[in-house]
Scaffold this motif. Structure first.
Motif, PDB file in Angstrom:
ATOM      1  N   THR A  55      68.425  37.728  21.797  1.00  0.00           N
ATOM      2  CA  THR A  55      67.138  38.387  21.580  1.00  0.00           C
ATOM      3  C   THR A  55      66.176  37.473  20.836  1.00  0.00           C
ATOM      4  OG1 THR A  55      68.214  40.563  21.511  1.00  0.00           O
ATOM      5  CG2 THR A  55      66.007  40.392  20.562  1.00  0.00           C
ATOM      6  N   LEU A  56      66.697  36.751  19.850  1.00  0.00           N
ATOM      7  CA  LEU A  56      65.860  35.819  19.087  1.00  0.00           C
ATOM      8  C   LEU A  56      65.310  34.719  19.982  1.00  0.00           C
ATOM      9  CD1 LEU A  56      64.754  34.796  16.389  1.00  0.00           C
ATOM     10  CD2 LEU A  56      66.935  33.628  16.022  1.00  0.00           C
ATOM     11  N   THR A  59      62.756  36.139  22.424  1.00  0.00           N
ATOM     12  CA  THR A  59      61.487  36.469  21.783  1.00  0.00           C
ATOM     13  C   THR A  59      60.608  35.236  21.639  1.00  0.00           C
ATOM     14  OG1 THR A  59      62.541  38.291  20.565  1.00  0.00           O
ATOM     15  CG2 THR A  59      60.426  37.465  19.741  1.00  0.00           C
ATOM     16  N   ASP A  62      59.227  34.519  25.014  1.00  0.00           N
ATOM     17  CA  ASP A  62      58.221  35.514  25.403  1.00  0.00           C
ATOM     18  C   ASP A  62      56.887  35.264  24.694  1.00  0.00           C
ATOM     19  OD1 ASP A  62      60.032  36.736  27.038  1.00  0.00           O
ATOM     20  OD2 ASP A  62      60.559  38.328  25.626  1.00  0.00           O
ATOM     21  N   VAL A  63      56.952  34.932  23.425  1.00  0.00           N
ATOM     22  CA  VAL A  63      55.720  34.659  22.676  1.00  0.00           C
ATOM     23  C   VAL A  63      55.019  33.430  23.235  1.00  0.00           C
ATOM     24  CG1 VAL A  63      54.803  33.993  20.424  1.00  0.00           C
ATOM     25  CG2 VAL A  63      56.532  35.784  20.581  1.00  0.00           C
ATOM     26  N   TRP A 139      58.688  34.536  10.913  1.00  0.00           N
ATOM     27  CA  TRP A 139      58.088  35.378  11.947  1.00  0.00           C
ATOM     28  C   TRP A 139      56.802  36.031  11.466  1.00  0.00           C
ATOM     29  CZ3 TRP A 139      58.959  35.292  16.915  1.00  0.00           C
ATOM     30  CH2 TRP A 139      60.151  34.718  17.352  1.00  0.00           C
ATOM     31  N   LYS A 161      54.070  42.495  18.509  1.00  0.00           N
ATOM     32  CA  LYS A 161      55.211  43.394  18.691  1.00  0.00           C
ATOM     33  C   LYS A 161      56.454  42.610  19.099  1.00  0.00           C
ATOM     34  CE  LYS A 161      54.963  47.391  20.526  1.00  0.00           C
ATOM     35  NZ  LYS A 161      54.761  48.524  21.462  1.00  0.00           N
ATOM     36  N   ARG A 162      56.271  41.567  19.887  1.00  0.00           N
ATOM     37  CA  ARG A 162      57.404  40.700  20.231  1.00  0.00           C
ATOM     38  C   ARG A 162      57.915  39.972  18.982  1.00  0.00           C
ATOM     39  NH1 ARG A 162      58.000  39.980  25.834  1.00  0.00           N
ATOM     40  NH2 ARG A 162      56.938  41.760  26.821  1.00  0.00           N
ATOM     41  N   CYS A 163      57.012  39.592  18.117  1.00  0.00           N
ATOM     42  CA  CYS A 163      57.433  38.945  16.864  1.00  0.00           C
ATOM     43  C   CYS A 163      58.299  39.885  16.025  1.00  0.00           C
ATOM     44  CB  CYS A 163      56.214  38.512  16.061  1.00  0.00           C
ATOM     45  SG  CYS A 163      55.205  37.237  16.850  1.00  0.00           S
ATOM     46  N   CYS A 164      57.998  41.161  16.063  1.00  0.00           N
ATOM     47  CA  CYS A 164      58.823  42.135  15.343  1.00  0.00           C
ATOM     48  C   CYS A 164      60.243  42.180  15.904  1.00  0.00           C
ATOM     49  CB  CYS A 164      58.178  43.519  15.415  1.00  0.00           C
ATOM     50  SG  CYS A 164      56.603  43.662  14.533  1.00  0.00           S
ATOM     51  N   ASN A 165      60.383  41.978  17.211  1.00  0.00           N
ATOM     52  CA  ASN A 165      61.717  41.948  17.812  1.00  0.00           C
ATOM     53  C   ASN A 165      62.526  40.759  17.302  1.00  0.00           C
ATOM     54  OD1 ASN A 165      61.035  44.224  19.316  1.00  0.00           O
ATOM     55  ND2 ASN A 165      60.388  43.024  21.095  1.00  0.00           N
ATOM     56  N   GLY A 166      61.878  39.613  17.164  1.00  0.00           N
ATOM     57  CA  GLY A 166      62.569  38.442  16.641  1.00  0.00           C
ATOM     58  C   GLY A 166      62.997  38.634  15.198  1.00  0.00           C
TER      59      GLY A 166
END
Length: 212
Positions: A55-56, A59, A62-63, A139, A161-166
């Motif tokens: 996931t990290l 992310t 994705d960013v 992050w 929001k993607r940064c929050c996932n990381g």
């Protein structure tokens, strides 16, 4: 040894090896049942760590993808890629206890290796030195840069929001590594395994002496 002595002191014709073998099988079955859950739990925790790392990594990609399609410059993309790798490196160092053991770091300090690899800049060190969650702090930097670089608030919010996932993936790994299995559960397994070894050793000596 104890089983052999007991068998030697008794008449071979009166020795019931079937009862001893039944006891061994039942004890082994119980221990195998309990150990199965223990092994499954440890493998599950290891697999969760792998998924959080995936996931990290995802992310970060994705960013970078969203920024590149939003008109970000090459320098900005390189900055995000560097910070993404920095967050992973800081996570590994935090898990190893690199920042807690000052003597093992030497005179150069705990951040010297990251600076040599080009993941961390000298001017960024003061902002991480006193932080408890260094990998998660990175992050926050990425999310702040995204807000600064993009004029479109909707696109910036989507990337943030993607940064929050990381950040959440790093937090989940630290939480699992910092949470040990219940002591009573581990103690139960340890006692059961030791009892099983004693019964197996006694049974092997008893059966072996009866066969001689």
């Amino acid at each position: 040894t104890t089983g052999g002595v007991v068998a030697w002191a008794n008449d071979e014709s009166k020795m019931d090896t079937d009862a001893m073998e039944a006891l061994q099988q039942r004890t082994l079955l119980i221990v195998t049942f309990i150990m199965g859950f223990f092994v499954q739990l440890n493998i599950s925790r290891w697999w969760n760590h792998r998924e959080f790392l995936r996931t990290l990594h995802g992310t970060v990609l994705d960013v970078l993808l969203l920024l590149s399609t939003s008109g970000a410059t090459q320098e900005q993309l390189q900055c995000v890629a560097r910070l993404g790798l920095l967050s992973q490196a800081l996570l590994f160092d935090e898990c190893r206890g690199t920042f807690e053991n000052a003597q093992a770091n030497g005179a150069e300090g705990p951040f010297s290796g990251l600076v040599k690899m080009g993941l961390l800049k000298e001017q960024e060190i003061p902002y991480l030195a006193d932080r408890a969650q260094k990998a998660q702090t990175v992050w926050l930097w990425i999310a702040s840069y995204v807000k600064l670089w993009l004029n479109d608030d909707k696109k910036a919010y989507k990337i943030q929001k993607r940064c929050c996932n990381g950040r959440a993936a790093i937090s989940a790994i630290r939480t699992q590594l910092g949470t040990q299995l219940p002591y009573t559960y581990v103690q139960l397994i340890s006692v059961m395994v030791q009892c099983n070894h004693c019964i197996m050793g006694l049974g092997c000596g008893y059966t072996g002496a009866a066969a001689l």
